[in-house]
Design an enzyme around this catalytic site. Structure first.
Site, mmCIF file in Angstrom:
data_model
loop_
_atom_site.group_PDB
_atom_site.id
_atom_site.type_symbol
_atom_site.label_atom_id
_atom_site.label_comp_id
_atom_site.label_asym_id
_atom_site.label_seq_id
_atom_site.Cartn_x
_atom_site.Cartn_y
_atom_site.Cartn_z
ATOM 1 N N ASN A 591 -12.200 -12.016 6.679
ATOM 2 C CA ASN A 591 -11.684 -12.348 4.756
ATOM 3 C C ASN A 591 -11.068 -12.645 3.926
ATOM 4 O O ASN A 591 -9.757 -13.248 4.398
ATOM 5 C CB ASN A 591 -11.984 -10.545 4.844
ATOM 6 C CG ASN A 591 -10.649 -9.965 5.698
ATOM 7 O OD1 ASN A 591 -10.082 -10.055 6.072
ATOM 8 N ND2 ASN A 591 -9.968 -8.684 4.786
ATOM 9 N N CYS A 593 -7.372 -11.627 3.749
ATOM 10 C CA CYS A 593 -6.049 -11.462 5.035
ATOM 11 C C CYS A 593 -6.274 -10.927 6.263
ATOM 12 O O CYS A 593 -5.778 -11.071 7.056
ATOM 13 C CB CYS A 593 -5.843 -9.790 4.568
ATOM 14 S SG CYS A 593 -5.150 -9.240 3.055
ATOM 15 N N GLU A 595 -7.922 -10.171 8.377
ATOM 16 C CA GLU A 595 -7.884 -8.227 10.068
ATOM 17 C C GLU A 595 -9.636 -8.309 10.013
ATOM 18 O O GLU A 595 -10.122 -8.167 10.679
ATOM 19 C CB GLU A 595 -7.567 -7.292 9.092
ATOM 20 C CG GLU A 595 -7.477 -6.649 8.041
ATOM 21 C CD GLU A 595 -7.061 -6.758 7.033
ATOM 22 O OE1 GLU A 595 -7.612 -6.809 5.699
ATOM 23 O OE2 GLU A 595 -7.071 -8.486 6.155
#
Length: 1014
Positions: A591, A593, A595
């Site tokens: 995604n 970020c 994670e």
């Protein structure tokens, strides 16, 4: 006591500096000063009068500051004039970013920004002289001025009428603000505030004067951050109560004990009238709800946390905030409990967790819970198919998802590459890059209602024929139509590529329309099929392909990562081989970020709902409080599961996916704070062990909580066939990666401390409510709210100024200050030294070595410690981690070692590369290179064994400990003769080039435009 690193100045130079300071402080304009900023911005001077802002005075002040340090020749130096002009522009831009005609500047703010600009510009000697003389002048003013001169001032109301200043109330409010806090006093706040007042000051300016008076003291004593927050709280109370009453109203913190219940009812009614809050909230038993509100918890915020809430989270109407902090937390809690059977009890349970900072929901949940558009999810992952309908539908989906604060991860790998044939037009494709440009502009256009920037990350697999153009997307040179300056990018790297890197072998790039199944394959199945396509290309059966040396492509990937900060490095095979949901799909990307690792396809948009446990609240000096952690985790998982059913879905593909699989992502924040509480340095085996044990317990409790919910509410729809249904928990799935990587030097720890057998059996028989339960997000904003360090990050600096969308904030490490006080070392000299040495203790001689180790900053810590801690966490997590990597002096060799070390340690993803500015690192001249990081060097490879296994032959493993060296590129034997890898790769030419001769754009921590820095 002598100042460490103090710059001696002649008295005459001090007098020049004094003249400079006084010209700024009194508003006297030197004859040669240029006209400054627009006169609409006002400056409150030391004598209380107001004058127009004039940037020319800043220019003069800076010039004389350089003169004081560098001598008379500095005045005639073109370099100094250029530097002063540049610094003046930076100061002016920073001051005016959050200032307008209604918000005057105070002279202290201007001086803060001048100091900050000098430090950021690496003009340390000048900055140090400026800091020291600023302190000297403050003491001189203190000695010369009467304690509290009596003045008759008036305050201008909103209607323009004047009323006498109620100094007694100001004193009471400041007295409340310092109550119960150690080492703070009302006197300096009142004295500083009084100096900033003038006749006819507005009520807002009066409140701001008190806040700023406390704020300037934060660097001397961190508890003044709480004082500043409490003074901001008084302003907020006046704003909210006056708005709801329709007339000016104030209440002290003491009075709010009885005022909060009626206020909350009035707030709720008004929010419903304005269609800001779901009317269903008014049907709760408000007697029970208001009885549970704890007004005293409003006092627990630091200034950064409360200012962030004030600017971006609280409900408002026409710019007026009327939602107080405990009303905010209760509104979020009620929204999450709205479908519970016992709504009031659950809302109070959720409120307790949020308002005590034990757990914090993600930003979209805090923004939207309890509202009429309850879009509570954080992350959305999509796959874009290879046709115009899918591509333009992706733009629309991105816009709709971003509108309500969703972060986006887009898998663009299926889109055919440059030069590929287009059957419908009998033409050739322009590749994926032009479509990425449109995606970039969509993210800019839809900025989440002004609350934060729209944000997306594009992923591309390393075998895509457009990968080299993809690497250049964030460059500031070249055809701007093929650049995406605002969109994040990430490499989706298969294991086979890194095998080729370590074998110094060739790598073949393909267009996905000719190799469509590579997109859905991973592990050894991908490697085998990839080699088959290479053989087909050699036979002339594939039209669009290109061969490159794997090491050369890897070098370019690392070069661009340093130069532009992108694309990030993420690993396809670990994400898929360990995915619990591999029976129903493929993880094609992460995604925004890095994670989240969930399946996507054209029919399903993956959704994840995030929240983070505050580790600081779950440790004592003796260790992890497992009982409290279990209680927090069980409630938190329930809250996250509720999000799935309450959620407002903007597109049907997201709803379909989320209700089928029900993934959530429980993470942690405050890891560094927890280490401080335990007295454990980040760069230590003890810290790695704590990362391991704390994540093991969180994993155990989270999985157990989801199983309990499955028993209460039912399994998620696609449970059967998942790894869960086979009794394979995240710790067990490590073996799947080990098996696939056999011989590739995977260096992971699979030890456990808890008895997992009973839970494993319960998961098999009862099931899981959620397909995924854990992911460690960056927590950049919610950690600010909670007053702890973000996520799993090491400490950036012990003293620095943080810039985000709410402005600039002085951040001091309170744990360090406490330790220094205990040893009698905290004083003004220490503050000055911390500023001079960029928040580092390393060069301050009088600080003991044990404190230097405990409070080492991110760039003083060997990066491999971060990877080691991430590795032991990853074995417990069914998704991934937002893992930022720090390098003080980047070089090609260091980046190569670090990122391959991360791969060997079993990490699924990495996030930002964070580096210091170019002046902190040594540069070399480029020789024998085309501008690439040219230190990815190889040693001669051993000959391949006679009968190499098709999967992969052994390669030397990286160092098992951070203190040992990792080989630059230790070539592995060929995975297979069919791969066209030479049995004895040629030795790569070695070079002494360590750094690109340009300043890198890796993340600088305090960038207000960077999502990770918010």
């Amino acid at each position: 006591m002598a100042l460490t690193g103090r710059v001696p100045l002649e008295r005459a130079h001090f007098e020049e500096l004094l003249e400079t300071r006084m010209s700024v402080e009194t508003g006297q304009r030197p004859p040669s000063a240029a006209e400054g900023a627009p006169s609409a911005v006002r400056v409150i001077r030391r004598d209380g009068s107001v004058s127009p802002f004039d940037a020319g005075k800043i220019s003069v002040a800076l010039t004389k500051a350089f003169l004081a340090v560098e001598g008379g020749d500095a005045a005639a130096s073109s370099r100094v004039h250029h530097v002063v002009a540049e610094l003046t522009g930076q100061v002016e831009a920073a001051l005016l970013r959050h200032t307008g005609p209604e918000t005057p500047l105070h002279i202290e703010q201007i001086q803060d920004q001048v100091e900050l600009a000098l430090m950021r510009g690496e003009h340390h000697k000048v900055a140090r002289a400026y800091v020291l003389y600023r302190d000297e002048r403050a003491k001189a003013r203190e000695a010369a001025a009467p304690a509290h001169p009596e003045v008759a001032l008036s305050v201008k109301g909103a209607d323009g009428t004047l009323r006498p200043l109620d100094w007694a109330r100001v004193s009471h409010v400041v007295g409340e603000a310092v109550a119960g806090l150690e080492d703070v006093s009302a006197e300096p706040v009142l004295a500083e505030a009084k100096r900033n007042l003038y006749d006819g000051i507005t009520a807002d300016e009066l409140a701001l004067a008190q806040i700023m008076a406390a704020r300037v003291l934060v660097e001397q004593e961190p508890n003044y951050s709480f004082v500043s927050a409490r003074l901001l709280l008084d302003k907020l109370r006046g704003e909210a109560l006056s708005y709801l009453a329709g007339a000016p109203r104030q209440a002290s913190q003491d009075e709010m004990a009885s005022e909060y219940a009626p206020y909350f009812r009035a707030y709720l009614r008004r929010a419903v009238e304005l269609e800001l809050v779901d009317p269903e909230l008014t049907t709760f038993d408000l007697d029970k709800i208001t009885a549970a509100i704890r007004p005293e918890r409003d006092l627990d915020f630091g200034f950064l946390g409360l200012q962030t809430l004030y600017d971006r989270y609280f409900q408002h109407h026409n710019g007026v905030r009327f939602e107080l902090p405990q009303a905010f937390f209760m509104r979020v809690a009620m929204g999450l409990a709205i479908r519970e059977d016992n709504r009031e009890a659950r809302a109070i349970e959720f409120y307790e967790l949020l308002s005590t900072f034990h757990f914090m929901a993600s930003t979209p949940t805090l923004f939207n819970s309890g509202t009429n558009r309850a879009q509570l999810s954080s992350c959305f992952l999509t796959t874009v198919d290879d046709d115009l309908d899918s591509i333009f539908q992706a733009y629309k989906n991105n816009a709709l998802l971003a509108k309500y604060s969703g972060g986006l991860g887009n898998d663009w790998t299926p889109v055919r590459g440059l030069g590929a044939h287009i059957k419908g037009t009998n033409g050739q494709s322009q590749g994926v890059v032009p479509f990425l440009k449109i995606a970039n502009d969509t993210a800019v256009a839809v900025n989440q209602g002004g609350k934060r920037k729209g944000a997306a990350c594009a992923y591309l697999e390393t075998w895509h024929v457009d990968i080299e153009e993809f690497l250049d997307l964030r460059k500031n040179t070249g055809d701007d139509r093929r650049r995406t300056h605002d969109m994040n990018t990430a490499n989706w790297v298969p294991d086979e590529f890194l095998r080729r890197v370590e074998a110094n072998a060739e790598w073949t790039l393909f267009s996905p329309n000719e190799t469509p199944d590579l997109h859905d394959l991973y592990g050894n199945a991908f490697a085998q099929r990839y080699r088959e396509y290479e053989a087909a290309a050699a036979r002339g059966e594939i039209k669009v392909f290109r061969k490159v040396r794997a090491v050369e492509l890897w070098r370019r990937m690392l070069t661009m990562l340093f130069e532009t900060g992108h694309p990030w490095i993420t690993f396809k095979d670990p994400c898929n081989l360990r995915s619990p949901q591999q029976h129903v799909g493929v993880v094609h990307s992460s995604n925004l970020c890095t994670e989240i690792t969930l399946n996507t396809n054209t029919e399903e948009v993956a959704v994840c709902n995030l929240g983070s446990v505050n580790l600081l609240k779950h440790v004592t000096p003796s260790g992890l409080d497992t009982e409290r952690l279990e209680k927090t985790v069980r409630t938190a998982v329930r809250m996250l599961d509720n999000v799935i059913d309450i959620n407002f879905y903007t597109i049907p593909e997201a709803r379909r996916s989320n209700l089928r699989h029900r993934p959530v992502g429980l993470g942690i924040m405050g890891f560094q704070d927890a280490l401080f509480e335990l007295g454990v340095p980040f760069a230590s085996e003890e810290a790695v062990k704590f990362a391991d044990v704390s994540m093991e317990h969180l994993s155990y409790y989270a999985i157990s909580a989801s199983t309990d919910l499955a028993e209460e509410r039912g399994q998620y729809q696609t449970f059967e066939g998942s790894l869960w249904s086979k009794g394979i928990l995240p710790i067990d799935s490590m073996q799947l990666l080990i098996d696939a990587r056999q011989g590739d030097g995977l260096d992971v720890d699979t030890s456990t401390t808890l008895d997992w057998a009973p839970l494993r059996e319960r998961v098999k028989t009862v099931g899981m409510r959620n397909s995924n339960v854990m992911a460690i997000a960056p927590t950049a904003t919610i950690s600010n709210i909670s007053g702890v360090g973000q996520s799993i990050e090491p400490l950036f600096q012990n003293l620095y100024v943080k810039s985000n969308m709410s402005g600039d904030f002085t951040v001091v490490n309170p744990h360090l200050v406490k330790s220094l006080k205990a040893r009698g070392l905290w004083d003004e000299v220490m503050v000055s030294d911390l500023k001079y040495f960029d928040g580092s203790l390393g060069q301050i001689d009088r600080v003991p070595d044990d404190l230097k180790a405990l409070y080492a900053t991110a760039f003083e810590i060997e990066s491999k410690w971060i990877v080691d801690a991430g590795s032991v966490r990853q074995k417990w997590i069914d998704q991934a981690q937002s893992l930022n990597l720090y390098i003080a002096a980047p070089s090609g060799r260091k980046l190569d070692e670090l990122y391959r070390y991360a791969w060997h340690k079993g990490l699924k993803t990495t996030y930002y590369l964070r580096a210091q500015s170019a002046t902190h690192v040594e540069k070399s001249t480029l020789r024998g290179t085309d501008g690439k990081l040219n230190a990815v060097s190889a040693t001669p490879a051993p000959a391949a064994p006679a009968a190499a296994a098709p999967a992969a032959a052994p390669s030397p493993a990286p160092s098992p400990s951070p203190s040992a060296a990792v080989p630059a590129v230790s070539p592995a034997p060929s995975p297979s003769p069919a791969a066209a890898v030479p049995a004895e790769p040629k030795e790569m030419p070695k070079t002494d080039v360590d750094f690109v001769a340009t300043e890198g754009a890796a993340c600088r921590i305090d960038d207000p435009d960077c999502e990770a820095c918010q």
